[in-house]
Design an enzyme around this catalytic site. Structure first.
Site, PDB file in Angstrom:
ATOM      1  N   CYS A 135       0.860  -1.180   0.000  1.00 21.83           N
ATOM      2  CA  CYS A 135       0.000   0.000   0.000  1.00 21.83           C
ATOM      3  C   CYS A 135       0.893   1.226   0.000  1.00 21.83           C
ATOM      4  CB  CYS A 135      -0.903   0.021   1.226  1.00 21.83           C
ATOM      5  SG  CYS A 135      -2.228   1.227   1.041  1.00 21.83           S
ATOM      6  N   CYS A 137       0.199   4.309   1.404  1.00 28.36           N
ATOM      7  CA  CYS A 137      -0.076   5.374   2.378  1.00 28.36           C
ATOM      8  C   CYS A 137       1.111   5.761   3.266  1.00 28.36           C
ATOM      9  CB  CYS A 137      -1.304   5.054   3.226  1.00 28.36           C
ATOM     10  SG  CYS A 137      -1.287   3.436   4.003  1.00 28.36           S
ATOM     11  N   LYS A 210     -12.042  -4.802   3.346  1.00 22.74           N
ATOM     12  CA  LYS A 210     -11.403  -3.879   4.282  1.00 22.74           C
ATOM     13  C   LYS A 210     -12.298  -2.669   4.466  1.00 22.74           C
ATOM     14  CE  LYS A 210      -7.267  -1.114   5.023  1.00 22.74           C
ATOM     15  NZ  LYS A 210      -5.866  -0.886   4.660  1.00 22.74           N
ATOM     16  N   ARG A 220      -1.909   3.916  12.404  1.00 24.74           N
ATOM     17  CA  ARG A 220      -1.487   5.103  11.634  1.00 24.74           C
ATOM     18  C   ARG A 220      -0.464   5.923  12.408  1.00 24.74           C
ATOM     19  NH1 ARG A 220      -7.469   6.465   9.045  1.00 24.74           N
ATOM     20  NH2 ARG A 220      -7.623   4.476   7.928  1.00 24.74           N
ATOM     21  N   ARG A 232     -10.462   7.838   4.286  1.00 20.21           N
ATOM     22  CA  ARG A 232     -10.327   6.787   3.281  1.00 20.21           C
ATOM     23  C   ARG A 232     -11.682   6.236   2.809  1.00 20.21           C
ATOM     24  NH1 ARG A 232      -4.994   6.699   3.964  1.00 20.21           N
ATOM     25  NH2 ARG A 232      -3.909   5.725   5.719  1.00 20.21           N
ATOM     26  N   LYS A 263     -11.162  -7.381   7.460  1.00 23.59           N
ATOM     27  CA  LYS A 263     -10.477  -6.450   8.360  1.00 23.59           C
ATOM     28  C   LYS A 263     -11.350  -5.243   8.627  1.00 23.59           C
ATOM     29  CE  LYS A 263      -6.565  -3.368   8.299  1.00 23.59           C
ATOM     30  NZ  LYS A 263      -5.744  -2.580   7.440  1.00 23.59           N
ATOM     31  N   SER A 289      -5.038  -2.866  14.961  1.00 20.74           N
ATOM     32  CA  SER A 289      -4.351  -2.135  16.020  1.00 20.74           C
ATOM     33  C   SER A 289      -5.293  -1.609  17.097  1.00 20.74           C
ATOM     34  CB  SER A 289      -3.554  -0.984  15.415  1.00 20.74           C
ATOM     35  OG  SER A 289      -4.399  -0.108  14.680  1.00 20.74           O
TER      36      SER A 289
HETATM   37  C1  PBG Z   1      -2.389   0.333   4.998  1.00 22.23           C
HETATM   38  C2  PBG Z   1      -2.854  -0.479   6.157  1.00 22.23           C
HETATM   39  C3  PBG Z   1      -3.561  -0.075   7.285  1.00 22.23           C
HETATM   40  C4  PBG Z   1      -3.673  -1.186   8.098  1.00 22.23           C
HETATM   41  C5  PBG Z   1      -3.077  -2.254   7.435  1.00 22.23           C
HETATM   42  N1  PBG Z   1      -2.582  -1.786   6.230  1.00 22.23           N
HETATM   43  C6  PBG Z   1      -4.049   1.276   7.688  1.00 22.23           C
HETATM   44  C7  PBG Z   1      -5.107   1.939   6.913  1.00 22.23           C
HETATM   45  O1  PBG Z   1      -5.701   1.397   5.986  1.00 22.23           O
HETATM   46  O2  PBG Z   1      -5.330   3.115   7.227  1.00 22.23           O
HETATM   47  C8  PBG Z   1      -4.323  -1.222   9.448  1.00 22.23           C
HETATM   48  C9  PBG Z   1      -3.793  -2.263  10.372  1.00 22.23           C
HETATM   49  C10 PBG Z   1      -4.100  -2.040  11.799  1.00 22.23           C
HETATM   50  O3  PBG Z   1      -4.844  -1.127  12.196  1.00 22.23           O
HETATM   51  O4  PBG Z   1      -3.581  -2.825  12.597  1.00 22.23           O
HETATM   52  N2  PBG Z   1      -3.398   0.713   4.132  1.00 22.23           N
HETATM   53 ZN    ZN Z   2      -2.874   2.342   2.770  1.00 22.82          ZN
END
Ligand code: PBG
Ligand code: ZN
Length: 339
Positions: A135, A137, A210, A220, A232, A263, A289
């Site tokens: 990804c 980001c 997701k 983040r 997002r 997720k 998380s």
């Molecule tokens: C990247 C990503 C994220 C997570 C996994 N890959 C963050 C998001 O989409 O903002 C979240 C994982 C977590 O919260 O443990 N896109």
């Molecule tokens: Zn991302």
């Protein structure tokens, strides 16, 4: 043989005749009839990797989780391996100075993730399953998961940089690349790019389902990947939807995903069940998380019994239909024999 009559029926229904509690009397009986287990082999430990050799930085919002340099990562994975954790999911945490509009450091072979993959592969050979998050980001200066065009995340313009990132991870030796960006068509784009480059053996674990979730907050912080403007919701799923999860899962399966993921996990157990019933692919649950940190915070205050809550949560994910669980609790759960 006695006759079936009203008396028989009354006897069957008699209070006290049927007693489910009989099978709950002792730990041995309960174990004998337990429907679900969570095993070490099903757990995946996530890691935040820095592009340096030595570092072990605590993450304020995620107690007991660290951003590690490659050497410290090796040590952590080695001791986890002794506990039975045979799979890792890697996230890169590039320095702010390395970020740009298209996240170009994401496909740098000297970035944290490719470096870590090479080091882990040479230390563990095939005894470790190495998965990498794909990804943009953490690599873009605006913090969105794709490329911005006119202030919007442009789906199709994001596919090439994502595929380049996946290629860099495959080249380094990842078993599975895990796209988490939620662009349409990215599984097909990654599959084509991998195959064209001689990586037909590299698998894809798709973050197929997701949701746009407030539970990603602590992540983040850890990955410095929050979007600077907006959120997002134009690419991640709406938490009110469930049928759409089936649609996303079927699309990613058709595009060539080898595994699917739902997720977050806990607020979406119904979705795990739904997707489990629609696909024969292995299904992962990501215990994210915020789910982790909420349990840790309550446990620190003495408000929850951490071991018991983690056990209950992980069992719930498997009961819902998850075959594997990505969880920050993996190490403590095994070290403490919580499961
Ligand atoms: C990247 C990503 C994220 C997570 C996994 N890959 C963050 C998001 O989409 O903002 C979240 C994982 C977590 O919260 O443990 N896109
Ligand atoms: Zn991302």
């Amino acid at each position: 043989m006695s006759e079936w009559n009203a008396a028989t029926e009354a006897r069957i229904a008699a209070p006290g005749r049927i007693r489910p509690r009989r099978l709950r009397r002792s730990p041995a009986l309960r174990d004998l009839v337990a429907e679900t287990s969570v095993l070490a082999r099903q757990l995946v430990m996530p890691h935040f990797v820095l592009p340096v050799a030595k570092a072990n930085e605590p993450i304020a919002s995620m107690p007991d989780i660290f951003r590690t340099g490659v050497d410290d990562l090796l040590r952590a994975v080695e001791s986890d391996h002794k506990l039975g954790i045979k799979s890792v999911l890697l996230f890169g945490t590039p320095p702010a100075g390395a970020k740009d509009a298209t996240g170009s450091s994401a496909h740098d072979p000297d970035a944290a993730v490719p470096r870590a993959v090479r080091a882990l592969r040479s230390a563990f050979g095939q005894d470790l399953v190495i998965m990498t998050d794909v990804c943009l980001c953490a690599y873009t200066d605006h913090g969105h998961c794709g490329v911005l065009v006119g202030g919007e995340v442009d789906n199709d313009r994001s596919l090439a940089p994502l595929a380049a990132m996946a290629l860099a991870h495959a080249e380094a030796g990842a078993d599975l690349v895990a796209p988490s960006d939620m662009m349409d068509g990215r599984v097909a784009a990654l599959r084509d790019a991998l195959d064209a480059d001689g990586h037909s053996e590299t698998g894809i674990m798709s973050y197929a389902v997701k949701y746009a979730s407030a539970y990603y907050g602590p992540f983040r912080d850890a990955a410095d990947s929050a979007p600077h403007d907006g959120d997002r919701r134009s690419y991640q799923m709406d938490s009110r939807n469930s049928a759409e999860a089936g649609r996303e899962a079927m699309l990613d399966e058709a595009e060539g995903a080898d595994m699917l993921m739902v997720k977050p996990a806990l607020a979406y157990l119904d979705v795990i069940r739904r997707v489990r019933e629609m696909t024969t692919l292995p299904l992962a649950a990501y215990n994210v998380s915020g789910e982790y940190s909420a349990v840790k915070a309550a446990a620190e205050r003495g408000w929850l019994d951490e071991a018991a809550v983690v056990r209950e949560n992980l069992h719930a994910m498997v009961r819902a239909g998850a075959n594997l669980i990505i969880t920050y609790h993996a190490r403590a759960a095994l070290a403490g024999s919580w499961l």
